[in-house]
Enzyme design. Structure first.
Site, PDB file in Angstrom:
ATOM      1  N   SER A 295      40.282  28.194  38.696  1.00 23.56           N
ATOM      2  CA  SER A 295      39.097  28.028  39.307  1.00 23.56           C
ATOM      3  C   SER A 295      38.669  27.149  40.162  1.00 23.56           C
ATOM      4  O   SER A 295      40.120  26.112  40.759  1.00 23.56           O
ATOM      5  CB  SER A 295      38.729  26.980  38.064  1.00 23.56           C
ATOM      6  OG  SER A 295      39.215  25.511  38.240  1.00 23.56           O
ATOM      7  N   ASP A 296      38.028  27.094  40.934  1.00 22.35           N
ATOM      8  CA  ASP A 296      37.609  26.183  42.126  1.00 22.35           C
ATOM      9  C   ASP A 296      37.956  24.562  41.184  1.00 22.35           C
ATOM     10  O   ASP A 296      37.915  24.476  40.454  1.00 22.35           O
ATOM     11  CB  ASP A 296      36.706  26.844  43.495  1.00 22.35           C
ATOM     12  CG  ASP A 296      36.532  26.527  43.948  1.00 22.35           C
ATOM     13  OD1 ASP A 296      37.069  25.251  44.735  1.00 22.35           O
ATOM     14  OD2 ASP A 296      35.520  26.808  45.400  1.00 22.35           O
TER      15      ASP A 296
END
Ligand SMILES: *[C@@H]1O[C@H](CO)[C@@H](O)[C@H](O)[C@H]1NC(C)=O
Ligand SMILES: *[C@@H]1O[C@H](CO)[C@@H](O)[C@H](O)[C@H]1NC(C)=O
Ligand SMILES: *[C@@H]1O[C@H](CO)[C@@H](O)[C@H](O)[C@H]1NC(C)=O
Ligand SMILES: *[C@@H]1O[C@H](CO)[C@@H](O)[C@H](O)[C@H]1NC(C)=O
Ligand SMILES: *[C@@H]1O[C@H](CO)[C@@H](O)[C@H](O)[C@H]1NC(C)=O
Ligand SMILES: *[C@@H]1O[C@H](CO)[C@@H](O)[C@H](O)[C@H]1NC(C)=O
Ligand SMILES: *[C@@H]1O[C@H](CO)[C@@H](O)[C@H](O)[C@H]1NC(C)=O
Ligand SMILES: *[C@@H]1O[C@H](CO)[C@@H](O)[C@H](O)[C@H]1NC(C)=O
Length: 797
Positions: A295-296
């Site tokens: 994920s960012d």
């Protein structure tokens, strides 16, 4: 003596190259692991990863689902920190680097994109990979095998989002606005990072980001959801990711902070919680079952806290893990809540095991589980950093990135006999910070434009040119006219003015897009696409002197400056993007002509900001359309535009056949002659102009082949422009690609053919051909040998 001894000790206790001793972050020589299958390098990476995850408890599994993956001491596994960046060279971010080391800081990706040279981009990534390995090894050696932040064997690049809106603050981090161009550049970057001399191991694992639909607005990126049609999804946003999967075998994908809504996932799930994007498209349709998905930053928690897509963090952890996000970059949501979701039964242990399997699989592929003696790359030491060879690639990339936008009466290159006194003006003229861009490394030296000019002068002209410098503006945003008088006063003295203007990270950056600015001299706000603040006013004041002005631009997002372009006093304009640590050297070479520029605009420069639509509106085609593929109005500079100090003529465009069958692909040849007096590169570009097709949205024009070719003065080349069947296909409203029968055109030249101020009449030559048949043919029905992605044609790599 005591003092000397003390100094001696201080010097020696600091890191030195000689204290380097190779290490691994997994010690497979210890017990019990030395006899366990996961440490057995004769087994396949997959078998080893399967063995390892089968041995882990629930808590151990959860500890590995975070970017800060903790140690598993009982099995000899040390910390591994997944957070490293390598946007344009290895990034410093968060690293605890020993003193005295430095490495290469290349131009920002948009500048690399302007080179239109994928093999250059591949070389940049190879250097980055080499230096990344060296930094990793140095840090392992320092921290006893723990892999620290910014020093892993993976890094979060390339960024392959489409530069869809010129205001987007992170547009400078991607290669262009075109899916085919980004596909080729992104694949070149990933292969450069991953593929090295040793076929047994991946050198550095690349990470293509931000999956899937993400290109502004920056300030609301973590709560925004893009509504996209299946047409736009497959036509614009996904092709570069598909190419990463099918042509580069990228080992990691980063999900975006924003969400994506299509008719097939009307919930508009945030991309990290988006099963449709991760499972259905990425893992199944693109065949990336084993790709690691991260994920960012903060994206997992934000599914609850910002998107309010679920009602608490346990659910956020569950929905992201179940969607296929293996790693939480922020290391909080999974670290604290994944266990609860497992206890609750909303996430199965098998799902977590599969996620952790993918992380270990990647780490085994990069050789992290093998004795360092057997991994060639573990021997790469500090002597690989910042080498003359690396600096050479850097300088080459600066040169190739520069775009000549205007040059009247051969004002450029500057004639040293007529330009003895040069005023170098502007807030970026002596800048050594903004030109680096963001996600920077530690360069050994940073060459400003002023410094580059002075060095060039002493090297080539024996110091015979005099330079005087004034910033003119007190800062890049230049909100007032303080400093103008000093700058303007130099114009009486000068033969020529070089004005270095543009933007900086405060004006366009991560999390903030370009906005209208203000100038104390002006009642009206300064247009969002213009030079910021009072910069244009300064140039107008300088123009009053009637001295020749050369405008050097440093920026990411394209600048809409028609008045300056049309001004008689501005005789030359260079677009230099953010050129990295050697920007000033390359710019001086272009200004004085030892390098003949050939970069091309990787983004459309609009003529007016009234051609912008609301940035939250992701539809590509409604008027005014977005990017050169859908914008039908007049531009200032078209996509692919750029001049040279020599001239090129196109002739004899020959299509191999006037009529082709749908799966045949097209082959054409063209003669390109350098009719000017200097050698130079030309970027030969081929654009497909499809017919209107009932019921589907068709781009106006589409780049289908390009290549940067060096042509000697007076010589000609005749490249063959192959266009694969895939590149002839068009996307229907369901997102499927078909090759449609009909009458097509191929436009070939040194730019895209759209209507612009800079090119009065397109000089491209156009050939016509027909795709035969009575009904559309799916690209999947063209046989197993036919390319299945934009960068899948072997010739394109
Ligand atoms: C994923 O890895 C497994 C185990 O090595 C392998 O059988 C499979 O082919 C891989 N899948 C893809 C799409 O690479
Ligand atoms: C996207 O679609 C949803 C659902 O139709 C709507 O509520 C939302 O306002 C739209 N967002 C944008 C940015 O158009
Ligand atoms: C999260 O929300 C669900 C209901 O949506 C509830 O059952 C669960 O107890 C909540 N968990 C926590 C840790 O608050
Ligand atoms: C698990 O969470 C769901 C909602 O997310 C809730 O309805 C259920 O009661 C929870 N079960 C347990 C065993 O806590
Ligand atoms: C240019 O900047 C450097 C530092 O970055 C500084 O040392 C130098 O004095 C500046 N040059 C002029 C002419 O102001
Ligand atoms: C360079 O300039 C110096 C003095 O400024 C002069 O002595 C020397 O001869 C010059 N060299 C050349 C090659 O012109
Ligand atoms: C002019 O702008 C600079 C920043 O660029 C600021 O530091 C300075 O105080 C301003 N001067 C006046 C007179 O407002
Ligand atoms: C593009 O054209 C060049 C020649 O200019 C050719 O070598 C190359 O194969 C073509 N690329 C593709 C993808 O067909």
């Amino acid at each position: 003596m005591a003092v000397l001894l003390f100094l001696f000790l201080v010097v020696f206790t600091k890191y030195t190259v000689s204290s380097f001793h190779p290490a691994s972050s997994v010690s497979c020589s210890g017990t019990p692991q030395s006899s366990l299958p996961f440490c057995d390098s004769t087994l396949t990476p997959s078998e080893r990863a399967t063995d390892l995850v089968s041995r882990l408890s629930k808590d151990e599994l959860v500890s590995q689902a975070n970017a800060r993956a903790g140690p598993i001491d009982r099995l000899g596994i040390k910390d591994y920190n997944w957070r490293s960046n390598c946007l344009h060279g290895w990034a410093l971010s968060g690293g605890k680097w020993p003193e005295g080391i430095s490495w290469t800081n290349f131009p920002m990706p948009l500048g690399l994109g302007a080179s239109f040279n994928p093999s250059l981009v591949n070389k940049v990534a190879q250097v980055t990979s080499d230096e990344g390995r060296a930094l990793h090894n140095i840090m392992l050696s320092q921290f006893d095998g723990s892999s620290t932040e910014a020093a892993g064997l993976n890094c979060f690049s390339p960024m392959i989002n489409i530069f869809r809106d010129p205001r987007w603050g992170r547009g400078k981090e991607t290669f262009s606005e075109d899916p085919y161009h980004i596909s080729l550049m992104g694949v070149a970057y990933t292969k450069g990072l991953q593929e090295g001399e040793d076929p047994k191991y991946v050198k550095i694992a690349a990470c293509a980001k931000h999956y899937a639909v993400h290109c502004g607005p920056g300030d609301i990126r973590n709560r925004f959801t893009a509504n996209v049609s299946l047409h736009d999804l497959y036509d614009t946003f996904l092709p570069a990711f598909k190419s990463q999967a099918m042509a580069a075998n990228v080992l990691q994908i980063m999900t975006a902070l924003s969400g994506t809504r299509t008719v097939l996932n009307e919930d508009g799930a945030p991309d990290s919680a988006n099963k449709y994007l991760i499972q259905t498209i990425l893992r199944e349709e693109f065949g990336m079952a084993n790709v690691s998905v991260i994920s960012d930053n903060g994206a997992v928690a934000q599914v609850d806290t910002v998107h309010h897509f679920v009602s608490n963090l346990t659910e956020a952890a569950a929905v992201c893990m179940n969607a296929g996000t293996d790693l939480d970059l922020y290391s909080v949501a999974y670290a604290q809540y994944l266990s609860k979701a497992i206890d609750n039964g909303t996430v199965s242990l098998d799902t977590v095991r599969a996620a952790v399997w993918r992380s270990f699989y990647l780490r085994i592929l990069v050789g992290d589980f093998d004795p360092y003696e057997s991994v060639t790359y573990q021997q790469i030491d500090a002597s690989h950093l910042d080498t003359p060879a690396n600096q050479k690639v850097n300088l080459e990339s600066v040169r190739e990135s520069i775009v000549l936008l205007k040059n009247v009466q051969d004002a450029l290159p500057l004639d040293p006999s007529k330009n003895k006194k040069i005023a170098v003006i502007g807030p970026l003229a002596n800048d050594t910070d903004d030109l680096l861009g963001n996600y920077v490394g530690i360069p050994s030296k940073i060459i400003s434009v002023l410094n580059g000019l002075e060095t060039y002068n002493s090297k080539h002209f024996n110091g015979s040119i005099e330079f005087e410098y004034a910033a003119g503006c007190m800062s890049v945003p230049c909100p007032n006219v303080t400093g103008f008088d000093e700058a303007v006063s130099l114009t009486d003295w000068a033969d020529t003015v070089i004005a270095v203007m543009g933007l900086d990270d405060t004006l366009e950056g991560e999390g903030h897009d370009r906005k209208p600015t203000s100038c104390s001299e002006d009642y009206n706000p300064i247009d969002v696409l213009d030079l910021p603040g009072c910069q244009s006013h300064l140039i107008k004041r300088l123009s009053a002197s009637k001295k020749n002005i050369i405008l050097v631009l440093m920026n990411g997002g394209p600048l809409t400056i028609p008045d300056l372009y049309l001004s008689d006093s501005i005789v030359g304009i260079l677009e230099t993007f953010y050129g990295g640590s050697l920007a000033g050297t390359g710019i001086a070479e272009v200004l004085f002509g030892s390098y003949n520029p050939a970069g091309r605009m990787p983004v459309t420069t609009l003529l007016t900001s009234s051609d912008l639509r609301d940035s939250v509106d992701y539809r590509m085609s409604p008027s005014p359309g977005r990017t050169y593929r859908y914008f039908s109005g007049k531009t200032l500079f078209p996509f692919g535009y750029g001049l040279s100090y020599t001239q090129f003529e196109y002739s004899h465009l020959k299509l191999k056949s006037d009529t082709i069958k749908p799966c045949d692909g097209l082959s054409a040849s063209v003669v390109v002659t350098n009719t000017g007096s200097r050698d130079g590169d030309e970027v030969v570009q081929a654009y497909l102009i499809p017919p209107q097709i009932k019921g589907i949205t068709v781009p106006l024009q589409e780049l289908v082949n390009f290549s940067r070719i060096h042509i000697k003065s007076g010589s000609e080349v005749s490249p063959t422009l192959a266009v694969s069947s895939y590149m002839l296909s068009l996307v229907d409203n369901n997102g499927d690609r078909y090759i449609y029968p009909g009458a097509y055109q191929l436009s070939v030249g040194g730019s895209s053919p759209g209507e612009s101020v800079a090119i009065k009449t397109s000089e491209n030559i156009v050939g016509s051909f027909t795709i035969s048949g009575t009904k559309p043919v799916s690209v999947n029905d063209c046989g197993s040998g036919a390319p299945k992605c934009m960068a899948c044609d072997k010739d394109s790599q």
